[in-house]
Design a protein around this motif. Sequence first.
Motif, PDB file in Angstrom:
ATOM      1  N   MET A   1       0.822  -1.199   0.000  1.00 29.66           N
ATOM      2  CA  MET A   1       0.000   0.000   0.000  1.00 29.66           C
ATOM      3  C   MET A   1       0.863   1.260   0.000  1.00 29.66           C
ATOM      4  O   MET A   1       0.619   2.199  -0.769  1.00 29.66           O
ATOM      5  CB  MET A   1      -0.911  -0.003   1.226  1.00 29.66           C
ATOM      6  N   ALA A   2       1.895   1.293   0.846  1.00 31.13           N
ATOM      7  CA  ALA A   2       2.767   2.461   0.937  1.00 31.13           C
ATOM      8  C   ALA A   2       3.500   2.701  -0.379  1.00 31.13           C
ATOM      9  O   ALA A   2       3.598   3.845  -0.848  1.00 31.13           O
ATOM     10  CB  ALA A   2       3.768   2.272   2.067  1.00 31.13           C
ATOM     11  N   LEU A   3       3.989   1.649  -1.007  1.00 31.48           N
ATOM     12  CA  LEU A   3       4.712   1.787  -2.276  1.00 31.48           C
ATOM     13  C   LEU A   3       3.792   2.293  -3.386  1.00 31.48           C
ATOM     14  O   LEU A   3       4.191   3.129  -4.209  1.00 31.48           O
ATOM     15  CB  LEU A   3       5.329   0.444  -2.675  1.00 31.48           C
ATOM     16  N   ILE A   4       2.552   1.799  -3.397  1.00 32.81           N
ATOM     17  CA  ILE A   4       1.588   2.241  -4.412  1.00 32.81           C
ATOM     18  C   ILE A   4       1.274   3.724  -4.244  1.00 32.81           C
ATOM     19  O   ILE A   4       1.208   4.485  -5.216  1.00 32.81           O
ATOM     20  CB  ILE A   4       0.292   1.408  -4.327  1.00 32.81           C
ATOM     21  N   ILE A   5       1.081   4.160  -3.008  1.00 30.40           N
ATOM     22  CA  ILE A   5       0.785   5.570  -2.739  1.00 30.40           C
ATOM     23  C   ILE A   5       1.933   6.458  -3.206  1.00 30.40           C
ATOM     24  O   ILE A   5       1.728   7.486  -3.861  1.00 30.40           O
ATOM     25  CB  ILE A   5       0.515   5.793  -1.234  1.00 30.40           C
ATOM     26  N   ILE A   6       3.169   6.074  -2.878  1.00 29.98           N
ATOM     27  CA  ILE A   6       4.335   6.874  -3.246  1.00 29.98           C
ATOM     28  C   ILE A   6       4.464   6.976  -4.764  1.00 29.98           C
ATOM     29  O   ILE A   6       4.620   8.068  -5.325  1.00 29.98           O
ATOM     30  CB  ILE A   6       5.617   6.283  -2.626  1.00 29.98           C
ATOM     31  N   CYS A   7       4.395   5.826  -5.444  1.00 27.65           N
ATOM     32  CA  CYS A   7       4.567   5.811  -6.917  1.00 27.65           C
ATOM     33  C   CYS A   7       3.473   6.598  -7.627  1.00 27.65           C
ATOM     34  O   CYS A   7       3.756   7.389  -8.540  1.00 27.65           O
ATOM     35  CB  CYS A   7       4.586   4.366  -7.416  1.00 27.65           C
ATOM     36  N   SER A   8       2.218   6.393  -7.221  1.00 26.33           N
ATOM     37  CA  SER A   8       1.117   7.073  -7.898  1.00 26.33           C
ATOM     38  C   SER A   8       1.140   8.571  -7.628  1.00 26.33           C
ATOM     39  O   SER A   8       0.851   9.381  -8.520  1.00 26.33           O
ATOM     40  CB  SER A   8      -0.225   6.484  -7.459  1.00 26.33           C
ATOM     41  N   SER A   9       1.493   8.969  -6.400  1.00 26.88           N
ATOM     42  CA  SER A   9       1.529  10.397  -6.075  1.00 26.88           C
ATOM     43  C   SER A   9       2.659  11.100  -6.816  1.00 26.88           C
ATOM     44  O   SER A   9       2.479  12.216  -7.324  1.00 26.88           O
ATOM     45  CB  SER A   9       1.690  10.587  -4.560  1.00 26.88           C
ATOM     46  N   VAL A  10       3.819  10.464  -6.902  1.00 24.61           N
ATOM     47  CA  VAL A  10       4.934  11.055  -7.640  1.00 24.61           C
ATOM     48  C   VAL A  10       4.560  11.211  -9.114  1.00 24.61           C
ATOM     49  O   VAL A  10       4.840  12.234  -9.748  1.00 24.61           O
ATOM     50  CB  VAL A  10       6.203  10.192  -7.497  1.00 24.61           C
ATOM     51  N   TYR A  11       3.891  10.188  -9.668  1.00 24.23           N
ATOM     52  CA  TYR A  11       3.468  10.249 -11.074  1.00 24.23           C
ATOM     53  C   TYR A  11       2.494  11.412 -11.291  1.00 24.23           C
ATOM     54  O   TYR A  11       2.626  12.177 -12.252  1.00 24.23           O
ATOM     55  CB  TYR A  11       2.812   8.938 -11.484  1.00 24.23           C
TER      56      TYR A  11
ATOM     57  N   SER B   1      -7.757  -5.316  -2.424  1.00 23.69           N
ATOM     58  CA  SER B   1      -6.622  -5.979  -1.771  1.00 23.69           C
ATOM     59  C   SER B   1      -5.897  -5.075  -0.783  1.00 23.69           C
ATOM     60  O   SER B   1      -5.674  -5.449   0.367  1.00 23.69           O
ATOM     61  CB  SER B   1      -5.634  -6.497  -2.823  1.00 23.69           C
ATOM     62  N   VAL B   2      -5.540  -3.850  -1.209  1.00 21.54           N
ATOM     63  CA  VAL B   2      -4.822  -2.941  -0.316  1.00 21.54           C
ATOM     64  C   VAL B   2      -5.606  -1.669  -0.033  1.00 21.54           C
ATOM     65  O   VAL B   2      -5.095  -0.742   0.592  1.00 21.54           O
ATOM     66  CB  VAL B   2      -3.422  -2.583  -0.898  1.00 21.54           C
ATOM     67  N   GLY B   3      -6.850  -1.605  -0.485  1.00 19.87           N
ATOM     68  CA  GLY B   3      -7.692  -0.457  -0.178  1.00 19.87           C
ATOM     69  C   GLY B   3      -7.351   0.791  -0.955  1.00 19.87           C
ATOM     70  O   GLY B   3      -7.744   1.892  -0.576  1.00 19.87           O
ATOM     71  N   GLU B   4      -6.645   0.662  -2.062  1.00 22.40           N
ATOM     72  CA  GLU B   4      -6.195   1.831  -2.816  1.00 22.40           C
ATOM     73  C   GLU B   4      -6.690   1.795  -4.259  1.00 22.40           C
ATOM     74  O   GLU B   4      -5.907   1.714  -5.208  1.00 22.40           O
ATOM     75  CB  GLU B   4      -4.659   1.909  -2.796  1.00 22.40           C
ATOM     76  N   ALA B   5      -7.985   1.836  -4.456  1.00 19.57           N
ATOM     77  CA  ALA B   5      -8.546   1.834  -5.814  1.00 19.57           C
ATOM     78  C   ALA B   5      -8.291   3.151  -6.538  1.00 19.57           C
ATOM     79  O   ALA B   5      -8.322   3.213  -7.760  1.00 19.57           O
ATOM     80  CB  ALA B   5     -10.050   1.572  -5.753  1.00 19.57           C
ATOM     81  N   GLY B   6      -8.031   4.206  -5.792  1.00 27.98           N
ATOM     82  CA  GLY B   6      -7.937   5.543  -6.367  1.00 27.98           C
ATOM     83  C   GLY B   6      -6.778   5.822  -7.299  1.00 27.98           C
ATOM     84  O   GLY B   6      -6.980   6.416  -8.358  1.00 27.98           O
ATOM     85  N   PRO B   7      -5.522   5.431  -6.960  1.00 22.03           N
ATOM     86  CA  PRO B   7      -4.380   5.854  -7.780  1.00 22.03           C
ATOM     87  C   PRO B   7      -4.503   5.611  -9.274  1.00 22.03           C
ATOM     88  O   PRO B   7      -4.270   6.551 -10.062  1.00 22.03           O
ATOM     89  CB  PRO B   7      -3.212   5.059  -7.163  1.00 22.03           C
ATOM     90  N   PRO B   8      -4.889   4.416  -9.753  1.00 21.79           N
ATOM     91  CA  PRO B   8      -4.997   4.248 -11.214  1.00 21.79           C
ATOM     92  C   PRO B   8      -6.048   5.160 -11.839  1.00 21.79           C
ATOM     93  O   PRO B   8      -5.834   5.705 -12.931  1.00 21.79           O
ATOM     94  CB  PRO B   8      -5.391   2.768 -11.366  1.00 21.79           C
TER      95      PRO B   8
ATOM     96  N   HIS C   1      -1.253  15.096  -2.535  1.00 21.47           N
ATOM     97  CA  HIS C   1      -0.271  14.080  -2.921  1.00 21.47           C
ATOM     98  C   HIS C   1       1.012  14.198  -2.092  1.00 21.47           C
ATOM     99  O   HIS C   1       1.608  13.182  -1.722  1.00 21.47           O
ATOM    100  CB  HIS C   1       0.037  14.184  -4.413  1.00 21.47           C
ATOM    101  N   TYR C   2       1.436  15.413  -1.798  1.00 24.86           N
ATOM    102  CA  TYR C   2       2.613  15.580  -0.934  1.00 24.86           C
ATOM    103  C   TYR C   2       2.345  15.005   0.463  1.00 24.86           C
ATOM    104  O   TYR C   2       3.210  14.329   1.056  1.00 24.86           O
ATOM    105  CB  TYR C   2       2.988  17.059  -0.819  1.00 24.86           C
ATOM    106  N   ALA C   3       1.160  15.266   0.990  1.00 22.86           N
ATOM    107  CA  ALA C   3       0.805  14.732   2.305  1.00 22.86           C
ATOM    108  C   ALA C   3       0.768  13.202   2.294  1.00 22.86           C
ATOM    109  O   ALA C   3       1.233  12.538   3.236  1.00 22.86           O
ATOM    110  CB  ALA C   3      -0.542  15.295   2.753  1.00 22.86           C
ATOM    111  N   LEU C   4       0.227  12.630   1.217  1.00 18.28           N
ATOM    112  CA  LEU C   4       0.156  11.169   1.101  1.00 18.28           C
ATOM    113  C   LEU C   4       1.539  10.545   1.025  1.00 18.28           C
ATOM    114  O   LEU C   4       1.778   9.470   1.590  1.00 18.28           O
ATOM    115  CB  LEU C   4      -0.665  10.784  -0.131  1.00 18.28           C
ATOM    116  N   ILE C   5       2.462  11.197   0.334  1.00 16.25           N
ATOM    117  CA  ILE C   5       3.831  10.678   0.248  1.00 16.25           C
ATOM    118  C   ILE C   5       4.463  10.619   1.640  1.00 16.25           C
ATOM    119  O   ILE C   5       5.115   9.631   2.002  1.00 16.25           O
ATOM    120  CB  ILE C   5       4.674  11.551  -0.701  1.00 16.25           C
ATOM    121  N   ILE C   6       4.256  11.666   2.432  1.00 16.84           N
ATOM    122  CA  ILE C   6       4.807  11.693   3.796  1.00 16.84           C
ATOM    123  C   ILE C   6       4.220  10.565   4.639  1.00 16.84           C
ATOM    124  O   ILE C   6       4.941   9.850   5.352  1.00 16.84           O
ATOM    125  CB  ILE C   6       4.533  13.058   4.454  1.00 16.84           C
TER     126      ILE C   6
END
Length: 242
Positions: free
Chosen positions: A99-109, A139-146, A227-232
């Motif tokens: 979940m953490a890796l997905i948030i970081i990658c999607s927010s940076v993108y 699975s990880v509760g992160e449907a939003g990034p894509p 997105h900056y807040a999510l990365i932190i």
Amino acid sequence: MTLLFLNLIAAIGGFVVGLSGFGLVLVCVPLFALLIDVKVAIVASALMGWACTIPIAFRMREHIKWLPVAILLLGAIPGSFLGAMLLHNVPSHYILITMALIIICSSVYCLQLREGQKKQASKPTTIATGLASGMLGSSVGEAGPPIVSYSMMQPWTAEESKATMLAFFVFQMAAAVASFFYEGLIDFNLLHLTATMTPGLIIGVVAGLSSFSWVQRKRINYHKAMHYALIIIAIYILIRSI
């Protein structure tokens, strides 16, 4: 005190979804996971997200792009059931790291995406986006990034982007909830916990909806701040999990 913090997190998530049309699960799951089991956090967040998304989507129904929603769901519905199976069988520790890796990658993108890059996506790309969103949502509760990345690439207005994401999430979350029931991830205790966070959720959603018009008039880039807040948050969760 735990209940107070859970309601505060629910209010923050409700504010974000009321303002932007997405982000409740994205915000709530990593924060809930600091207080409760991550699998419970994922399912409870999905239930709350579904409950507050329906009325907001109905309110913005005239801006919805229905054809992209239908194509996205071709991938999202089977993806939701596959994701719930993974949630049921994969240890919580690995879910947090993923979940953490997905948030970081999607927010940076999303932060580096430029206006000139926007163009209408192809049908295969749209179906693949829906599949990824459905799997990640269950699975990880992160449907939003894509879906956020997909909508930011489309030549849509802010209202069309928000309304179309909301319409998709209404149906995707319905499939996710059905898959949670199928995998036995929803019981009375979880429903009771979710209900106790409803007051905070309602306050947050109302505040977010009230702020949307003002933010549009002021041309404030709230997506970038979020997105900056999510990365932190994601970096903290990643360090804590490892």
